[in-house]
Design a protein around this motif. Structure first.
Motif, short mmCIF file in Angstrom:
data_model
loop_
_atom_site.label_atom_id
_atom_site.label_comp_id
_atom_site.label_asym_id
_atom_site.label_seq_id
_atom_site.Cartn_x
_atom_site.Cartn_y
_atom_site.Cartn_z
N UNK A 250 34.32 38.15 59.43
CA UNK A 250 34.49 37.63 58.06
C UNK A 250 33.68 38.47 57.08
N UNK A 251 32.43 38.78 57.51
CA UNK A 251 31.57 39.58 56.67
C UNK A 251 32.16 40.97 56.51
N UNK A 252 32.23 41.46 55.37
CA UNK A 252 32.77 42.79 55.17
C UNK A 252 34.27 42.74 54.96
N UNK A 253 35.00 42.09 55.90
CA UNK A 253 36.45 42.05 55.76
C UNK A 253 36.88 41.05 54.69
N UNK A 254 36.25 39.88 54.65
CA UNK A 254 36.68 38.87 53.69
C UNK A 254 35.65 38.59 52.60
N UNK A 255 34.39 38.61 53.01
CA UNK A 255 33.32 38.42 52.03
C UNK A 255 32.42 39.65 52.09
N UNK B 255 31.00 31.28 65.39
CA UNK B 255 30.16 32.09 66.29
C UNK B 255 29.88 33.46 65.65
N UNK B 256 28.76 34.09 66.03
CA UNK B 256 28.33 35.34 65.39
C UNK B 256 29.43 36.41 65.30
N UNK B 257 30.22 36.57 66.37
CA UNK B 257 31.24 37.64 66.35
C UNK B 257 32.29 37.37 65.28
#
Lengths: 272, 294, 258
Positions: A83-88, A76-78
Motif C-alpha cells: 500500500x505504501x508507495x503504490x497507493x499512499x 500485515x506488514x507485507x
C-alpha cells in the motif's frame, strides 16, 4: 460521499502508557486537499506516520485508518508495504533522508517503477523522464544522472515528489515539505503541488506548522493541539474566524508575524 | 519530521515553565554494574587487612586440594589458600583498573583537548602520534617498559594507561570538536569568553559523561590486560597476588585441581562485566539525547 | 528615541567587505551602516552571505578584503582592548535557543556568562535577576536547566544573556524562525519593546522579510553576497527596486484578508 482515506478515533500510545494522539479523526476525499496544522508537539507528524504504519519502535496505534474501506492498522506488514508507495506516498521535510546518497536520481526513480509497475529498460527510463518533467525539473537528463548531494534543496524536493508520484498513488502525504526550503523555492514547490493535485487527481494531505503555507494549497483543515483535533473545518472558514478559540489564536498569530505588514500598519519612520 | 521527537503533548501555556520529568529510576545496567564492581572493591579492601591465610602460608601441606571447610577455594600446588590469593588479586586488579584509567584519562584528555581545540597543525601532529600509538601493540609497549623499569604492578599500569590513552584522546578530540561547533560556544565567544573559559565551562562539562563511559570500558580492558601481562610474567611479581598469574600457575594442574583456574577466571569475568555494565549504565543515565526534550 | 543626526558615527559599519572561502565568494563588497539607536534588517536566503556578514559584525571572523568598523575604529581580531569593548557593547541572539544555551549550565550561569567573561563590575546575581525580569521571567528560573523550558522561554533566556552586560547593540540571527508561530509574536514584541525602552540598536538578520518588516526601520537585501537593495523598510516593501527583492516579496506566503 465516501472518503478515500479516513482516520477514525486514532490513538497512539507509548509503551509506558503515555498517550501521544488521542481520538484523532479526519477524512480525505478522492482528489481532496486536506491541511493538517498544529504547533510543535501537536502530533501532526505523528498522525502522518501512524497512517503509514511508520511509527517509531515502542509506539502503538489503535483506532482505524481506512483506505477505500481497508483498515491499514490491521494489515500485515507485507500488505502494508504494498500500500505504501503504490497507493499512499509520502514526502518529508528533508528530502535528503528519503534519498539514497549512493544511487543516482534516475535509478531511484526507476526503482519503484520496476518494483510496483513492472517497467523495464527504456520504458522505465522514459517514464522517469516524464516524471521529472511532471515535477518541473529542468535539464532532466543531467539531473537523472546526478547524485542527491549534487542537487539543490528545491531540486531534491522535486525529485522526492517525482519518486512519490512514480507509482501513481491515490494519496500523497506531505509532511512539512517546504519548511527546509528558501522562501522563493518554497513558493515554487507550493505552486507545483497545487498543479500536481489538479493534473493527476492525487488526494493531498499536507502537514505543516505554517498556516499561511497550508492555506496556500489546502481546502479542508484539521487543527491539532497536544495530540488532539481541536477543530475540523475549511481553510476559508478558519480564516473568517474559526469555531475554536485556538484556531482563532493560530490565525491571529499567523496574521501578526507571517505575511507582509502593509506599510500603513507599521509605518516605520524614515531613517533620514 | 519536526515534531516527532517533541510529540509529547506538553500542555504548557507560553509562560509556564515545563516541569522536567527526571527519570528517578536508575538504569538496571548501572545498578548491576555498580553492585559487581562494589563487590570486587569490597573484597579487595578487606584483603588489605585480612585474608583467611597469609599469602605465602603453605599451611599443613595439603596441596592441590579441592574446596573444604578449611580452604573454601581449595589450595594450589604449594598448598597456599586459593581464596586468599583470589581476594588479594581483587585489590590488585582494581588498583590496575583505576590507576590505568587515571593515566589514560589525564594523558588522553590533555592530548584530545589540545588536538580538538587549538590550531590545525597541533591537531595533525597529535593525531599522527595517536594513530601510531593505536597501531603499537600493548604487549610490545609493556615489554619495553618492563625492560626499563622491571616487572611490577606499576609497569603494567603505565603500559595499559599509555596505550589506552590513545583511544581516550581520539574520543575526546571528536567530542571536543563537536561541542566547539555548537551555537552556545559561538555565543560564549561573542560574550567575551576566552579559550580557557570555553574549555573549562562548556567543553569539559559536555564531554566528560562520554569520556567516563569510555574510561569505564577502558578499566574493564585494563583488568583483562593486566591478567594477560601477569600470565606472561610481565605483571606484578610474587608474592603480590594476581589473577593472571593464578591462571598461569593453575594451567599445568588444571586436570587435577580445576578450581585453581575456574575461580580467577570467574573473578576476571565478573570484574570486567561489572565495569562494562557500569559504563553502559552511565551512558544511559547521562546521554543528553535521552534526557531533556531534544 | 534620540534625534538622528546625519553625520553621526555608526556603531557598526561594514565597508566594502569581502569574504571568500576557497573559491567561493560568500561576501562580495558589502557595505552596511548600523546607526546608533536605530534598527536595521539584513534579509537574504541561504547562500546570500547573511550569516557570514553577521560573523563579521560580531568579529567572530575576519574579512578577506575591506574592513569592519566599531564606533569608527577598524576591527582587528588581535586588538584585545577593542575586541573587549565590542563584546561588551554588541551582543548576539542566535536562531535556535535549544543549541545556543549550554544544556549542562544552570540558567543563572548562562545569563551571567558575559558578566563573568567580560569582568563586568557589580553584583552579578542582582543583574541576572534584573535582566530576567526585563524579558518577563521569574528570578527563580536561574536555578534550572535549559531543557526545562519551552522554545519561546529559551529564546527569552538567550535575550536576557545578551542584555546582561548592558550592550547598546543587539545582533539577532533569525531570532524567531525556530519558534512556534504563537510564540513568535511574543518574542518579536519583546525585541521591539526592548529596543524602544532601552534605546537599543537592533541588527536583525533573517530570511524572513516579514519579520524584518515588523521590526526594522531600514532593510538591506542580500543576494549572492552582494547588497541588491537598501533603504527605509516601508519603501523597500512598498516599492522594491530590485528584481530579486520583488521575487522575494511575491514568495512570502500570505493569509488572504478574511
Amino acid at each position: 460521499m465516501t472518503a478515500l482515506l479516513s482516520v477514525d478515533d486514532l490513538r497512539v500510545e507509548t509503551s509506558t502508557g503515555r498517550t501521544l494522539l488521542d481520538g484523532v479523526s479526519w477524512s480525505l476525499d478522492a482528489g481532496g486537499r486536506l491541511g493538517i496544522v498544529g504547533e510543535s508537539g501537536s502530533g501532526k507528524s505523528l498522525t502522518a506516520l501512524a497512517v503509514l504504519g511508520l511509527l517509531p519502535e515502542g509506539m502503538r496505534a489503535t483506532g482505524r485508518v481506512l483506505l477505500d474501506g481497508t483498515d491499514l492498522l490491521t494489515l500485515p506488514p507485507r500488505a502494508l508495504g504494498r500500500v505504501r508507495g503504490a497507493q499512499v506516498a509520502m514526502v518529508f521535510q528533508e528530502p535528503l533522508t528519503a534519498l539514497d546518497p549512493l544511487m543516482t536520481v534516475g535509478r531511484q526513480i526507476t526503482g519503484p517503477l520496476r518494483l510496483h509497475r513492472g517497467l523495464r529498460g527504456s520504458a522505465a527510463r522514459d517514464e522517469a523522464a516524464r516524471l521529472a518533467r511532471l515535477v518541473h525539473l529542468t535539464d532532466t537528463e543531467r539531473i537523472l544522472r546526478s547524485y542527491p548531494w549534487q542537487l539543490s534543496g528545491g531540486q531534491r524536493q522535486r525529485v522526492a515528489l517525482a519518486m512519490a508520484l512514480a507509482c501513481e498513488p491515490r494519496v500523497l502525504l506531505a509532511d512539512e515539505p517546504t519548511t527546509a526550503l528558501d522562501v522563493t523555492v518554497q513558493a515554487e514547490v507550493l505552486d507545483l503541488l497545487d498543479d500536481l493535485v489538479d493534473r493527476t487527481g492525487v488526494a493531498l494531505a499536507f502537514v505543516s506548522h505554517d498556516l499561511p503555507v497550508v492555506a496556500r494549497v489546502a481546502r479542508d483543515l484539521v487543527v491539532m493541539r497536544d495530540g488532539r483535533v481541536v477543530e475540523r473545518t475549511t481553510v476559508a472558514d478558519a480564516l473568517a474566524g474559526g469555531e475554536a478559540a485556538y484556531t482563532r489564536d493560530l490565525v491571529a498569530a499567523a496574521r501578526a508575524v507571517t505575511g507582509l505588514p502593509t506599510p500603513t500598519r507599521t509605518a516605520p519612520e524614515d531613517a533620514r | 519530521m519536526t515534531d516527532l521527537t517533541t510529540a509529547v503533548p506538553a500542555a504548557t501555556g507560553a509562560a509556564e515553565p515545563r516541569p522536567r520529568r527526571r527519570a528517578r529510576r536508575l538504569p538496571p545496567s548501572l545498578v548491576v554494574g555498580a553492585v559487581l564492581v562494589g563487590l570486587v572493591a569490597l573484597v579487595g579492601l578487606v584483603s588489605l587487612v585480612w585474608t583467611p591465610y597469609a599469602l605465602d602460608d603453605t599451611g599443613d601441606g595439603a596441596r592441590l586440594a579441592g574446596p573444604s571447610a578449611a580452604h573454601w577455594g581449595g589450595t594450589d600446588r604449594l598448598g597456599r589458600d586459593l581464596l586468599s590469593q583470589l581476594m588479594a588479586g581483587a585489590g590488585n586488579a582494581l588498583v590496575v583498573a583505576v590507576a590505568s584509567m587515571v593515566v589514560a584519562g589525564v594523558l588522553g584528555v590533555t592530548v584530545g583537548v589540545l588536538a580538538g581545540a587549538t590550531r590545525r597543525w597541533v591537531d595533525v601532529t597529535l593525531l599522527s602520534a595517536v594513530d601510531l600509538l593505536i597501531a603499537f601493540p600493548t604487549l610490545l609497549l609493556a615489554m619495553l617498559i618492563v625492560t626499563v623499569r622491571g616487572a611490577s604492578l606499576w609497569s603494567a599500569v603505565w603500559a595499559i594507561g599509555i596505550s589506552g590513552s590513545a583511544v581516550i584522546a581520539r574520543v575526546t578530540r571528536v567530542n571536543v570538536a563537536r561541542v566547539l561547533r555548537e551555537d552556545y560556544v559561538t555565543a560564549a565567544h561573542a560574550a567575551g569568553t576566552g579559550w580557557w573559559g570555553t574549555v573549562t565551562r562548556h567543553v569539559v562539562p559536555n564531554v566528560w559523561p562520554t569520556l567516563l563511559v569510555q574510561l569505564m570500558l577502558l578499566g574493564g580492558g585494563a583488568v583483562l590486560a593486566e591478567a594477560s601481562l601477569s600470565y606472561l610474567g610481565l605483571g606484578a611479581p610474587p608474592p603480590q597476588a594476581s589473577w593472571g598469574r593464578l591462571l598461569q600457575e593453575a594451567q599445568s594442574t588444571m586436570l587435577v585441581q580445576p578450581w585453581g583456574a575456574i575461580l580467577p577466571g570467574v573473578a576476571i569475568v565478573v570484574t570486567v562485566l561489572g565495569l562494562n555494565l557500569l559504563g553502559d549504565g552511565i551512558r544511559e543515565r547521562t546521554d543528553p539525547n535521552l534526557r531533556g526534550d531534544r | 528615541m534620540s534625534t538622528p543626526t546625519p553625520a553621526r558615527t555608526p556603531v557598526l559599519e561594514a565597508v566594502d567587505v569581502a569574504r571568500t572561502f576557497g573559491s567561493t565568494r560568500a561576501l562580495d563588497g558589502v557595505s552596511v551602516r548600523v546607526e546608533p539607536g536605530r534598527s536595521i534588517g539584513i534579509v537574504g536566503e541561504s547562500g546570500s552571505g547573511k550569516s557570514t556578514l553577521l560573523r563579521q559584525l560580531l568579529a567572530l571572523d575576519s574579512p578577506t578584503a575591506g574592513e569592519v568598523r566599531f564606533r569608527g575604529q577598524r576591527l582587528d581580531r588581535r586588538d584585545r582592548g577593542l575586541l573587549r569593548r565590542l563584546r561588551a557593547d554588541v551582543q548576539p541572539v542566535f536562531q535556535d535557543p535549544r543549541s545556543s544555551l549550554d544544556p549542562r549550565m544552570r540558567i543563572g550561569a548562562v545569563v551571567a556568562e558575559p558578566l563573568r567573561s567580560l569582568k563586568v563590575p557589580g553584583d552579578h546575581r542582582a543583574r541576572v535577576v534584573e535582566v530576567l525580569a526585563s524579558v518577563g521571567l521569574d528570578p527563580e528560573v536561574a536555578s534550572r536547566y535549559p531543557a526545562q523550558f519551552s522554545g519561546g522561554q529559551r529564546q527569552r533566556i538567550a535575550i536576557a544573556r545578551a542584555l546582561a552586560p548592558s550592550p547598546s547593540v543587539l545582533v539577532a540571527d533569525e531570532p524567531v524562525s525556530a519558534l512556534d508561530v504563537s510564540v513568535r509574536g511574543q518574542v518579536v514584541d519583546l525585541l521591539h519593546g526592548l529596543a524602544a525602552t532601552q534605546g537599543l540598536t537592533l541588527v536583525l538578520v533573517s530570511h524572513d522579510i516579514a519579520i524584518v518588516g515588523r521590526l526594522c526601520e531600514r532593510t538591506v537585501v542580500l543576494h549572492h553576497g552582494r547588497v541588491v537593495e537598501e533603504g527605509p523598510t516601508a519603501s523597500v516593501l512598498a516599492d522594491p527596486q530590485d528584481a530579486y527583492t520583488r521575487r522575494l516579496l511575491a514568495a512570502v506566503p500570505q493569509l488572504p484578508v478574511g
